[in-house]
Design a protein around this motif. Structure first.
Motif, PDB file in Angstrom:
ATOM      1  N   VAL A   1      38.313  54.264  40.345  1.00  0.00           N
ATOM      2  CA  VAL A   1      38.289  52.756  41.123  1.00  0.00           C
ATOM      3  C   VAL A   1      39.544  51.807  40.116  1.00  0.00           C
ATOM      4  O   VAL A   1      39.936  52.201  39.209  1.00  0.00           O
ATOM      5  CB  VAL A   1      37.491  51.965  40.879  1.00  0.00           C
ATOM      6  N   ALA A   2      40.860  51.598  41.230  1.00  0.00           N
ATOM      7  CA  ALA A   2      41.427  50.269  39.963  1.00  0.00           C
ATOM      8  C   ALA A   2      40.690  49.650  40.061  1.00  0.00           C
ATOM      9  O   ALA A   2      40.203  48.989  40.240  1.00  0.00           O
ATOM     10  CB  ALA A   2      42.389  50.216  41.552  1.00  0.00           C
ATOM     11  N   HIS A   3      41.398  48.824  38.914  1.00  0.00           N
ATOM     12  CA  HIS A   3      41.528  48.405  37.618  1.00  0.00           C
ATOM     13  C   HIS A   3      42.252  47.338  36.881  1.00  0.00           C
ATOM     14  O   HIS A   3      43.628  47.970  36.872  1.00  0.00           O
ATOM     15  CB  HIS A   3      40.063  48.585  37.114  1.00  0.00           C
ATOM     16  N   TRP A   4      42.128  46.125  36.881  1.00  0.00           N
ATOM     17  CA  TRP A   4      43.511  45.400  35.359  1.00  0.00           C
ATOM     18  C   TRP A   4      42.520  44.907  34.924  1.00  0.00           C
ATOM     19  O   TRP A   4      41.520  44.426  34.464  1.00  0.00           O
ATOM     20  CB  TRP A   4      44.676  45.347  35.895  1.00  0.00           C
ATOM     21  N   VAL A   5      43.334  44.359  33.885  1.00  0.00           N
ATOM     22  CA  VAL A   5      42.389  43.352  32.478  1.00  0.00           C
ATOM     23  C   VAL A   5      43.676  42.481  32.284  1.00  0.00           C
ATOM     24  O   VAL A   5      44.671  42.918  32.172  1.00  0.00           O
ATOM     25  CB  VAL A   5      42.180  44.234  31.285  1.00  0.00           C
ATOM     26  N   HIS A   6      43.299  41.392  32.373  1.00  0.00           N
ATOM     27  CA  HIS A   6      44.550  40.172  32.195  1.00  0.00           C
ATOM     28  C   HIS A   6      43.467  39.393  30.545  1.00  0.00           C
ATOM     29  O   HIS A   6      42.372  38.907  30.806  1.00  0.00           O
ATOM     30  CB  HIS A   6      44.571  38.796  32.771  1.00  0.00           C
ATOM     31  N   ASN A   7      44.627  39.553  29.701  1.00  0.00           N
ATOM     32  CA  ASN A   7      44.197  38.500  28.718  1.00  0.00           C
ATOM     33  C   ASN A   7      44.338  37.001  28.584  1.00  0.00           C
ATOM     34  O   ASN A   7      45.792  36.381  28.284  1.00  0.00           O
ATOM     35  CB  ASN A   7      44.698  38.623  26.982  1.00  0.00           C
ATOM     36  N   ASP A   8      43.441  36.374  29.294  1.00  0.00           N
ATOM     37  CA  ASP A   8      43.358  34.636  29.239  1.00  0.00           C
ATOM     38  C   ASP A   8      43.186  34.188  27.568  1.00  0.00           C
ATOM     39  O   ASP A   8      43.074  32.588  28.055  1.00  0.00           O
ATOM     40  CB  ASP A   8      43.147  33.808  30.872  1.00  0.00           C
ATOM     41  N   GLY A   9      42.836  34.167  27.126  1.00  0.00           N
ATOM     42  CA  GLY A   9      42.186  34.415  25.868  1.00  0.00           C
ATOM     43  C   GLY A   9      43.435  33.408  24.402  1.00  0.00           C
ATOM     44  O   GLY A   9      44.370  33.741  25.466  1.00  0.00           O
ATOM     45  N   ASN A  10      42.513  32.951  23.865  1.00  0.00           N
ATOM     46  CA  ASN A  10      43.805  32.824  22.339  1.00  0.00           C
ATOM     47  C   ASN A  10      44.195  33.718  21.119  1.00  0.00           C
ATOM     48  O   ASN A  10      44.705  33.108  20.304  1.00  0.00           O
ATOM     49  CB  ASN A  10      43.526  31.623  22.094  1.00  0.00           C
ATOM     50  N   GLU A  11      43.376  34.626  21.545  1.00  0.00           N
ATOM     51  CA  GLU A  11      43.447  35.354  20.398  1.00  0.00           C
ATOM     52  C   GLU A  11      44.164  36.639  20.939  1.00  0.00           C
ATOM     53  O   GLU A  11      43.699  37.171  22.134  1.00  0.00           O
ATOM     54  CB  GLU A  11      42.661  35.831  19.645  1.00  0.00           C
TER      55      GLU A  11
ATOM     56  N   ILE B   1      39.440  38.823  31.767  1.00  0.00           N
ATOM     57  CA  ILE B   1      39.373  39.129  33.150  1.00  0.00           C
ATOM     58  C   ILE B   1      39.546  39.742  33.635  1.00  0.00           C
ATOM     59  O   ILE B   1      40.922  40.521  33.128  1.00  0.00           O
ATOM     60  CB  ILE B   1      39.405  37.807  33.839  1.00  0.00           C
ATOM     61  N   VAL B   2      38.784  40.358  34.382  1.00  0.00           N
ATOM     62  CA  VAL B   2      38.745  41.604  34.472  1.00  0.00           C
ATOM     63  C   VAL B   2      38.349  41.878  36.469  1.00  0.00           C
ATOM     64  O   VAL B   2      37.947  41.737  36.877  1.00  0.00           O
ATOM     65  CB  VAL B   2      37.567  43.690  33.891  1.00  0.00           C
ATOM     66  N   GLY B   3      39.695  43.003  36.588  1.00  0.00           N
ATOM     67  CA  GLY B   3      39.912  42.990  37.742  1.00  0.00           C
ATOM     68  C   GLY B   3      39.217  44.174  38.495  1.00  0.00           C
ATOM     69  O   GLY B   3      39.718  45.621  37.762  1.00  0.00           O
ATOM     70  N   THR B   4      38.732  44.471  39.391  1.00  0.00           N
ATOM     71  CA  THR B   4      38.254  46.352  40.219  1.00  0.00           C
ATOM     72  C   THR B   4      38.439  45.490  41.746  1.00  0.00           C
ATOM     73  O   THR B   4      37.842  45.179  41.769  1.00  0.00           O
ATOM     74  CB  THR B   4      36.865  46.653  39.910  1.00  0.00           C
ATOM     75  N   ILE B   5      38.954  46.969  42.130  1.00  0.00           N
ATOM     76  CA  ILE B   5      38.707  46.889  43.470  1.00  0.00           C
ATOM     77  C   ILE B   5      38.269  48.332  44.189  1.00  0.00           C
ATOM     78  O   ILE B   5      38.486  49.084  44.409  1.00  0.00           O
ATOM     79  CB  ILE B   5      40.576  47.112  43.791  1.00  0.00           C
ATOM     80  N   ASN B   6      37.486  47.957  44.558  1.00  0.00           N
ATOM     81  CA  ASN B   6      36.541  48.844  45.553  1.00  0.00           C
ATOM     82  C   ASN B   6      36.788  49.272  46.828  1.00  0.00           C
ATOM     83  O   ASN B   6      36.269  47.982  47.817  1.00  0.00           O
ATOM     84  CB  ASN B   6      34.689  48.122  45.159  1.00  0.00           C
ATOM     85  N   PRO B   7      36.675  49.565  47.669  1.00  0.00           N
ATOM     86  CA  PRO B   7      37.217  50.661  48.437  1.00  0.00           C
ATOM     87  C   PRO B   7      36.038  50.224  49.675  1.00  0.00           C
ATOM     88  O   PRO B   7      34.649  50.111  49.270  1.00  0.00           O
ATOM     89  CB  PRO B   7      37.398  51.501  48.994  1.00  0.00           C
TER      90      PRO B   7
END
Length: 464
Positions: free
Chosen positions: A155-165, A103-109
């Motif tokens: 633009v600030a962003h973050w990425v999380h690996n919520d998968g199984n690999e 999942i990817v999050g972006t923070i748009n002002p």
């Protein structure tokens, strides 16, 4: 009086326009000097940064061909349960998901934080006593293997690996983009952790080098703790945690089971994209703009040859955010011993990353000789400058690549095939240009019926 006022304004406008034009010419001349390339070679990452939950491979930005393209390249591997800490940079970027999902999050002002709202209430103590709130945050996006994901400059962003690999991302920043008001060095700014200190420790340990200025530390570390405490209305201990002074996890960290949030279902985004007004490219806003497009689906291919392979492209026509960041991408698959037609790109540099397989690429520059004619393999990067002609030939295991292009509507001109420049010429021009008979000219024009992907031939199989 009127005439005396008009003249200075006209002169002023002339000076502004000519000064601006001079600045653009100087920038163009600087770029031309950087693109005087005599030879190019496939590039491997120059160094690796280890993190608590993965690693980052970084290509040398001082390489002649990378400087010519005006980009910076890196590759993140995020382990299962890993989080790429919130960050932003001075250049827009495209990320290709090589494998995994997340999942990817972006923070748009300026966008509402009420896009997603938790169903669970939490107690928050403040100046006016304890209050109950539901956690709210901006829109998040799912990503999966084959996705191109676009991020705007700053633009600030973050990425999380919520998968199984493992989740692997190939990333290209366009440091020469007009939105970058700093120099052409990539500068990453982090909003958490202590990335700079972690990198310094690794470089001292393994090479004795100084830290790379392109990797910023945690921005909060530059502020006084008291100022942060007052800004957020929190105690000093909480404010100190923002600064991450004793955090040596790097910028890909491991998260616990408490990492739960409101997120779109696997199918919710696809339904939204199908019915979104984005399809006409007009009503889409910054806050609702889609940031990803999948290039892995064979049914989505723009060019397909049954015995040869396929090519899929994404540009500002089908992903409007690319118009803002002036980038596009291409995903190519060649079957065993197949060929991608020789061609040149009119208006963009190509940064080619080899995803799988092996093959041979030839690149011909303006000096009418090959600047590269050699083998490529998985994990290598090759830059083909604007207007340089290239041809790809797959090996026995096939060849797959993703190409990042420095124009949101990159245009290719084939040298051979059904839509080639040769076929578009009158036969008389072909006869005169190449000193051949009419029969030979007609064969040259019409023998090849495929568009961009050519199936393997006996002659080619022998050469590979």
């Amino acid at each position: 009086m009127i005439n005396s006022c008009v003249l200075p304004i006209s002169i002023l406008c002339f000076l502004v326009l000519t000064t601006g034009g001079s600045a653009y010419r100087q920038a163009g001349q600087q770029q031309q000097e950087q693109c005087r390339i005599q030879s190019i070679n496939p590039l491997e990452p120059a160094r690796r940064l280890q993190h608590e939950a993965g690693y980052t491979d970084v290509w040398d930005q001082t390489s002649d061909q990378i400087q010519c393209a005006g980009v910076a390249a890196s590759r993140h591997l995020i382990q299962q349960g890993g989080l790429l800490l919130p960050t932003f940079s001075n250049a827009p970027l495209l990320a290709y998901v090589v494998k995994g999902r997340g999942i990817v999050g972006t923070i748009n002002p300026g966008c509402s934080i009420e896009t997603f709202q938790s169903s669970e209430q939490i107690d928050v103590g403040g100046q006016f006593g304890s209050q109950k709130f539901r956690d709210q945050h901006q829109k998040i996006h799912r990503c999966r293997k084959g996705d191109i994901v676009a991020f705007k400059v700053g633009v600030a962003h973050w990425v999380h690996n919520d998968g199984n690999e493992d989740l692997e991302l190939m990333v290209v920043h366009d440091t020469s983009n007009v939105e970058n008001q700093l120099d052409q060095n990539l500068r990453r700014f982090f909003l958490a952790g202590n990335p700079q200190e972690s990198e310094m420790q690794q470089r001292r340990k393994y090479s004795g080098q100084q830290q790379d200025e392109n990797f910023s530390g945690n921005l909060f570390q530059g502020f006084e703790t008291e100022v942060l405490a007052e800004s957020f209305q929190v105690d000093m201990e909480t404010a100190a945690r923002l600064q991450g002074q004793d955090d040596n996890r790097g910028f890909i960290v491991r998260v616990g089971k408490e990492f739960e949030m409101q997120r779109p279902s696997k199918y919710e985004e696809e339904r939204r994209r199908e019915w979104s007004p984005r399809n006409n490219g007009f009503e889409e806003t910054v806050c609702t703009m889609s940031i990803r497009e999948n290039l892995d689906d064979p049914e989505r291919a723009d060019v397909y040859t049954a015995q040869g392979g396929r090519i899929s492209t994404v540009n500002s026509h089908n992903l409007p955010i690319l118009k803002e960041i002036q980038l596009s991408a291409e995903r190519g698959v060649l079957y065993e011993n197949a060929m991608a037609a020789p061609h040149w790109t009119l208006n963009a540099h190509n940064i080619i990353y080899i995803l799988r397989g092996t093959g041979r690429i030839q690149v011909v520059g303006h000096s009418n000789r090959a600047v590269f004619n050699g083998e490529v393999r998985q994990g290598q990067l090759l830059v083909v400058p604007q207007n340089y002609a290239e041809v790809k030939l797959a090996g026995n295991q096939g060849l797959e690549w993703v190409s990042f292009k420095t124009n949101d509507r990159a245009i290719s001109s084939p040298l051979a095939g059904k839509t080639s420049v040769i076929r578009a010429m009158p036969v008389e021009v072909v006869m005169s240009a190449f000193r051949m008979s009419r029969d030979e000219a007609q064969k040259l024009k019409y023998n090849r019926q495929e568009v961009r992907i050519f199936p393997r031939s006996k002659r080619q199989s022998e050469r590979i």
